[in-house]
Design a protein around this motif. Structure first.
Motif, PDB file in Angstrom:
ATOM      1  N   THR A 170       0.814  -1.219   0.000  1.00  0.00           N
ATOM      2  CA  THR A 170       0.000   0.000   0.000  1.00  0.00           C
ATOM      3  C   THR A 170       0.846   1.267   0.000  1.00  0.00           C
ATOM      4  O   THR A 170       0.327   2.364   0.179  1.00  0.00           O
ATOM      5  N   ALA A 171       2.160   1.142  -0.215  1.00  0.00           N
ATOM      6  CA  ALA A 171       3.047   2.309  -0.160  1.00  0.00           C
ATOM      7  C   ALA A 171       2.637   3.387  -1.152  1.00  0.00           C
ATOM      8  O   ALA A 171       2.739   4.578  -0.861  1.00  0.00           O
ATOM      9  N   GLY A 172       2.148   2.991  -2.313  1.00  0.00           N
ATOM     10  CA  GLY A 172       1.729   3.971  -3.306  1.00  0.00           C
ATOM     11  C   GLY A 172       0.539   4.799  -2.864  1.00  0.00           C
ATOM     12  O   GLY A 172       0.341   5.918  -3.319  1.00  0.00           O
ATOM     13  N   ASP A 173      -0.272   4.239  -1.974  1.00  0.00           N
ATOM     14  CA  ASP A 173      -1.440   4.969  -1.478  1.00  0.00           C
ATOM     15  C   ASP A 173      -1.085   5.928  -0.345  1.00  0.00           C
ATOM     16  O   ASP A 173      -1.877   6.800  -0.001  1.00  0.00           O
ATOM     17  N   THR A 174       0.086   5.771   0.261  1.00  0.00           N
ATOM     18  CA  THR A 174       0.468   6.619   1.400  1.00  0.00           C
ATOM     19  C   THR A 174       1.659   7.521   1.101  1.00  0.00           C
ATOM     20  O   THR A 174       2.014   8.349   1.930  1.00  0.00           O
ATOM     21  N   HIS A 175       2.298   7.379  -0.064  1.00  0.00           N
ATOM     22  CA  HIS A 175       3.484   8.167  -0.398  1.00  0.00           C
ATOM     23  C   HIS A 175       3.061   9.507  -0.975  1.00  0.00           C
ATOM     24  O   HIS A 175       2.976   9.701  -2.184  1.00  0.00           O
ATOM     25  N   GLY A 176       2.758  10.432  -0.064  1.00  0.00           N
ATOM     26  CA  GLY A 176       2.337  11.746  -0.499  1.00  0.00           C
ATOM     27  C   GLY A 176       2.000  12.633   0.677  1.00  0.00           C
ATOM     28  O   GLY A 176       2.043  12.218   1.828  1.00  0.00           O
ATOM     29  N   MET A 177       1.701  13.893   0.366  1.00  0.00           N
ATOM     30  CA  MET A 177       1.299  14.851   1.387  1.00  0.00           C
ATOM     31  C   MET A 177       0.558  15.997   0.713  1.00  0.00           C
ATOM     32  O   MET A 177       0.570  16.123  -0.517  1.00  0.00           O
ATOM     33  N   GLN A 178      -0.086  16.812   1.531  1.00  0.00           N
ATOM     34  CA  GLN A 178      -0.774  17.994   1.035  1.00  0.00           C
ATOM     35  C   GLN A 178       0.179  19.180   1.131  1.00  0.00           C
ATOM     36  O   GLN A 178       0.760  19.426   2.177  1.00  0.00           O
ATOM     37  N   VAL A 179       0.359  19.911   0.055  1.00  0.00           N
ATOM     38  CA  VAL A 179       1.158  21.129   0.047  1.00  0.00           C
ATOM     39  C   VAL A 179       0.229  22.257  -0.375  1.00  0.00           C
ATOM     40  O   VAL A 179      -0.244  22.284  -1.509  1.00  0.00           O
ATOM     41  N   LEU A 180      -0.062  23.134   0.570  1.00  0.00           N
ATOM     42  CA  LEU A 180      -1.005  24.230   0.332  1.00  0.00           C
ATOM     43  C   LEU A 180      -2.316  23.716  -0.245  1.00  0.00           C
ATOM     44  O   LEU A 180      -2.890  24.292  -1.164  1.00  0.00           O
ATOM     45  N   GLY A 181      -2.775  22.588   0.293  1.00  0.00           N
ATOM     46  CA  GLY A 181      -4.047  22.022  -0.117  1.00  0.00           C
ATOM     47  C   GLY A 181      -4.013  21.165  -1.362  1.00  0.00           C
ATOM     48  O   GLY A 181      -5.037  20.627  -1.780  1.00  0.00           O
ATOM     49  N   VAL A 182      -2.826  20.993  -1.959  1.00  0.00           N
ATOM     50  CA  VAL A 182      -2.703  20.206  -3.186  1.00  0.00           C
ATOM     51  C   VAL A 182      -1.957  18.916  -2.876  1.00  0.00           C
ATOM     52  O   VAL A 182      -0.860  18.944  -2.313  1.00  0.00           O
ATOM     53  N   PRO A 183      -2.539  17.756  -3.231  1.00  0.00           N
ATOM     54  CA  PRO A 183      -1.833  16.500  -2.977  1.00  0.00           C
ATOM     55  C   PRO A 183      -0.662  16.314  -3.943  1.00  0.00           C
ATOM     56  O   PRO A 183      -0.815  16.526  -5.144  1.00  0.00           O
ATOM     57  N   ILE A 184       0.495  15.964  -3.401  1.00  0.00           N
ATOM     58  CA  ILE A 184       1.648  15.614  -4.247  1.00  0.00           C
ATOM     59  C   ILE A 184       2.174  14.275  -3.774  1.00  0.00           C
ATOM     60  O   ILE A 184       2.030  13.907  -2.621  1.00  0.00           O
ATOM     61  N   GLY A 185       2.755  13.508  -4.680  1.00  0.00           N
ATOM     62  CA  GLY A 185       3.306  12.214  -4.327  1.00  0.00           C
ATOM     63  C   GLY A 185       3.027  11.187  -5.396  1.00  0.00           C
ATOM     64  O   GLY A 185       2.845  11.504  -6.572  1.00  0.00           O
ATOM     65  N   ALA A 186       2.970   9.939  -4.969  1.00  0.00           N
ATOM     66  CA  ALA A 186       2.745   8.825  -5.889  1.00  0.00           C
ATOM     67  C   ALA A 186       1.342   8.891  -6.489  1.00  0.00           C
ATOM     68  O   ALA A 186       0.419   9.482  -5.900  1.00  0.00           O
ATOM     69  N   ASP A 187       1.167   8.277  -7.643  1.00  0.00           N
ATOM     70  CA  ASP A 187      -0.136   8.295  -8.331  1.00  0.00           C
ATOM     71  C   ASP A 187      -1.253   7.774  -7.435  1.00  0.00           C
ATOM     72  O   ASP A 187      -2.350   8.328  -7.436  1.00  0.00           O
ATOM     73  N   GLY A 188      -0.984   6.707  -6.693  1.00  0.00           N
ATOM     74  CA  GLY A 188      -2.002   6.148  -5.818  1.00  0.00           C
ATOM     75  C   GLY A 188      -2.448   7.142  -4.766  1.00  0.00           C
ATOM     76  O   GLY A 188      -3.647   7.265  -4.474  1.00  0.00           O
ATOM     77  N   TYR A 189      -1.523   7.867  -4.208  1.00  0.00           N
ATOM     78  CA  TYR A 189      -1.846   8.861  -3.171  1.00  0.00           C
ATOM     79  C   TYR A 189      -2.654  10.011  -3.764  1.00  0.00           C
ATOM     80  O   TYR A 189      -3.691  10.392  -3.233  1.00  0.00           O
ATOM     81  N   THR A 190      -2.160  10.582  -4.860  1.00  0.00           N
ATOM     82  CA  THR A 190      -2.862  11.726  -5.424  1.00  0.00           C
ATOM     83  C   THR A 190      -4.235  11.327  -5.960  1.00  0.00           C
ATOM     84  O   THR A 190      -5.186  12.086  -5.868  1.00  0.00           O
ATOM     85  N   GLY A 191      -4.346  10.101  -6.489  1.00  0.00           N
ATOM     86  CA  GLY A 191      -5.631   9.630  -7.010  1.00  0.00           C
ATOM     87  C   GLY A 191      -6.704   9.535  -5.945  1.00  0.00           C
ATOM     88  O   GLY A 191      -7.861   9.908  -6.188  1.00  0.00           O
ATOM     89  N   ILE A 192      -6.351   9.055  -4.746  1.00  0.00           N
ATOM     90  CA  ILE A 192      -7.377   8.925  -3.682  1.00  0.00           C
ATOM     91  C   ILE A 192      -7.534  10.209  -2.893  1.00  0.00           C
ATOM     92  O   ILE A 192      -8.475  10.347  -2.116  1.00  0.00           O
ATOM     93  N   SER A 193      -6.643  11.173  -3.078  1.00  0.00           N
ATOM     94  CA  SER A 193      -6.700  12.423  -2.316  1.00  0.00           C
ATOM     95  C   SER A 193      -7.475  13.531  -3.021  1.00  0.00           C
ATOM     96  O   SER A 193      -7.799  14.537  -2.423  1.00  0.00           O
ATOM     97  N   ILE A 194      -7.714  13.342  -4.296  1.00  0.00           N
ATOM     98  CA  ILE A 194      -8.404  14.403  -5.062  1.00  0.00           C
ATOM     99  C   ILE A 194      -9.892  14.312  -4.888  1.00  0.00           C
ATOM    100  O   ILE A 194     -10.496  13.357  -4.794  1.00  0.00           O
TER     101      ILE A 194
END
Length: 194
Positions: A170-194
């Motif tokens: 599940t690393a792809g789903d957790t490899h990311g963070m919000q920067v000024l409200g915008v998700p950045i990181g792995a595709d899995g993270y940004t896909g579920i964060s939008i």
């Protein structure tokens, strides 16, 4: 990374120095605003309303406080850039976003941690998040993670190993963070964060 109690702790002398040098027209107003001891009222603690004497920092919530803090922080950031020759860094008020090789990021952060308090800038290591880029091996990623933990006293849970170097499915789903409200990181993270 984030500055700890940014507006309350910034050094007033540093604020006045940078305003005097770079913005002399607003110096008298800034000096008048900062050369006093304000009584702040703090509500919500079990003892009731508490008075705190404000002798440092700028007034959080005042329209110019973010700008005044940013002026002082920019001094530290500019000085720290020498430690990040092949990376980039950007400040937004009390937040900093940097990208570069691990050793450069660590060196730059150590410099900011050592020099920042002179200006009243204190990093908040427990709030920082590191997205490790792709490494040659999972072992190299673990070494870099350990470096952040040992030298910068960061929590291991705030250092995210690149999904291709991770053994977690599940690393792809957790490899990311919000920067000024915008998700950045792995595709899995940004896909579920939008």
């Amino acid at each position: 990374s984030d500055a700890d109690k940014a507006y309350q702790r910034v050094n007033r002398d540093a604020v006045l120095k940078v305003v005097g040098e770079d913005f002399p027209d607003i110096y008298p107003m800034t000096e008048s605003m900062l050369n006093n001891k304000a009584i702040l009222h703090y509500a919500g603690c079990k003892e009731g309303i508490q008075e705190i004497i404000s002798e440092e920092g700028v007034s959080q919530g005042a329209s110019d406080s973010g700008h005044l803090f940013s002026l002082v922080k920019s001094i530290v950031t500019k000085e720290a850039l020498v430690y990040l020759p092949s990376g980039v860094t950007a400040d937004y008020l009390d937040d900093n976003i940097s990208a570069g090789p691990t050793r450069e990021i660590v060196n730059m952060t150590e410099y900011v941690n050592a020099t920042g308090p002179i200006y009243g800038i204190h990093s908040s290591a427990h709030k920082g998040i590191v997205l490790l880029g792709l490494k040659a091996s999972p072992e190299e990623a673990e070494r870099d993670k350990k470096l952040y933990c040992e030298l910068l006293h960061m929590s291991p849970s705030n250092i995210l190993i690149h999904p291709s170097n991770s053994t977690s499915s599940t690393a792809g789903d957790t490899h990311g963070m919000q920067v000024l409200g915008v998700p950045i990181g792995a595709d899995g993270y940004t896909g579920i964060s939008i």
